[in-house]
Design a protein around this motif. Sequence first.
Motif, PDB file in Angstrom:
ATOM      1  N   MET A   1      11.562  61.080  25.237  1.00  0.00           N
ATOM      2  CA  MET A   1      13.009  61.208  25.221  1.00  0.00           C
ATOM      3  C   MET A   1      13.478  61.537  26.636  1.00  0.00           C
ATOM      4  N   VAL A   2      14.501  60.877  27.066  1.00  0.00           N
ATOM      5  CA  VAL A   2      15.054  61.063  28.403  1.00  0.00           C
ATOM      6  C   VAL A   2      16.188  62.098  28.338  1.00  0.00           C
ATOM      7  N   ALA A   3      16.348  62.843  29.422  1.00  0.00           N
ATOM      8  CA  ALA A   3      17.431  63.822  29.487  1.00  0.00           C
ATOM      9  C   ALA A   3      18.490  63.321  30.461  1.00  0.00           C
ATOM     10  N   LEU A   4      19.724  63.458  30.074  1.00  0.00           N
ATOM     11  CA  LEU A   4      20.813  63.136  30.984  1.00  0.00           C
ATOM     12  C   LEU A   4      20.875  64.214  32.062  1.00  0.00           C
ATOM     13  N   PRO A   5      21.269  63.842  33.281  1.00  0.00           N
ATOM     14  CA  PRO A   5      21.452  64.859  34.313  1.00  0.00           C
ATOM     15  C   PRO A   5      22.569  65.825  33.914  1.00  0.00           C
ATOM     16  N   ARG A  78      21.083  55.186  27.302  1.00  0.00           N
ATOM     17  CA  ARG A  78      20.197  54.067  26.940  1.00  0.00           C
ATOM     18  C   ARG A  78      19.633  53.370  28.170  1.00  0.00           C
ATOM     19  N   ARG A  79      20.434  53.249  29.240  1.00  0.00           N
ATOM     20  CA  ARG A  79      19.923  52.676  30.493  1.00  0.00           C
ATOM     21  C   ARG A  79      18.810  53.542  31.067  1.00  0.00           C
ATOM     22  N   GLU A  81      16.930  55.642  29.464  1.00  0.00           N
ATOM     23  CA  GLU A  81      15.794  55.572  28.541  1.00  0.00           C
ATOM     24  C   GLU A  81      14.991  54.293  28.780  1.00  0.00           C
ATOM     25  N   LYS A  82      15.697  53.183  28.959  1.00  0.00           N
ATOM     26  CA  LYS A  82      15.032  51.897  29.212  1.00  0.00           C
ATOM     27  C   LYS A  82      14.263  51.950  30.526  1.00  0.00           C
ATOM     28  N   GLN A  83      14.878  52.516  31.556  1.00  0.00           N
ATOM     29  CA  GLN A  83      14.203  52.638  32.851  1.00  0.00           C
ATOM     30  C   GLN A  83      12.928  53.478  32.723  1.00  0.00           C
ATOM     31  N   GLN A  84      13.011  54.555  31.986  1.00  0.00           N
ATOM     32  CA  GLN A  84      11.861  55.428  31.810  1.00  0.00           C
ATOM     33  C   GLN A  84      10.742  54.703  31.064  1.00  0.00           C
ATOM     34  N   ASN A  85      11.099  53.923  30.058  1.00  0.00           N
ATOM     35  CA  ASN A  85      10.099  53.197  29.264  1.00  0.00           C
ATOM     36  C   ASN A  85       9.443  52.069  30.063  1.00  0.00           C
ATOM     37  N   GLU A  86      10.141  51.556  31.076  1.00  0.00           N
ATOM     38  CA  GLU A  86       9.600  50.480  31.881  1.00  0.00           C
ATOM     39  C   GLU A  86       8.603  50.968  32.939  1.00  0.00           C
ATOM     40  N   GLN A  87       8.589  52.262  33.171  1.00  0.00           N
ATOM     41  CA  GLN A  87       7.699  52.827  34.194  1.00  0.00           C
ATOM     42  C   GLN A  87       6.300  53.011  33.675  1.00  0.00           C
TER      43      GLN A  87
END
Length: 87
Positions: A1-5, A78-79, A81-87
């Motif tokens: 899960m990604v956290a927003l700044p 969502r952007r 999250e997508k960036q994190q999943n692509e790494q």
Amino acid sequence: MVALPEYFTIDWNGIELNVQQRTMRGRKVFQISFPDNEKDLFIHRATIATGKKMWMSIPEGRQEQAIPIGEEIIKLYRRLEKQQNEQ
């Protein structure tokens, strides 16, 4: 899960808005600052009686802004999250 700044900006109708995450009474709340000295908007995701989640303004009365601005926050999430999943 990604956290927003904690602080970020979003584009809404061609206007750059500053957003800060806050906690109020145990809820995650977003404080939206407008560049034209309009009063800050506070929004959060609430679960309504039907079980559906929707963006609400605090206090109520600025739903016409809360809903589309909240959707921009979701798009940013969502952007990221997508960036994190692509790494």
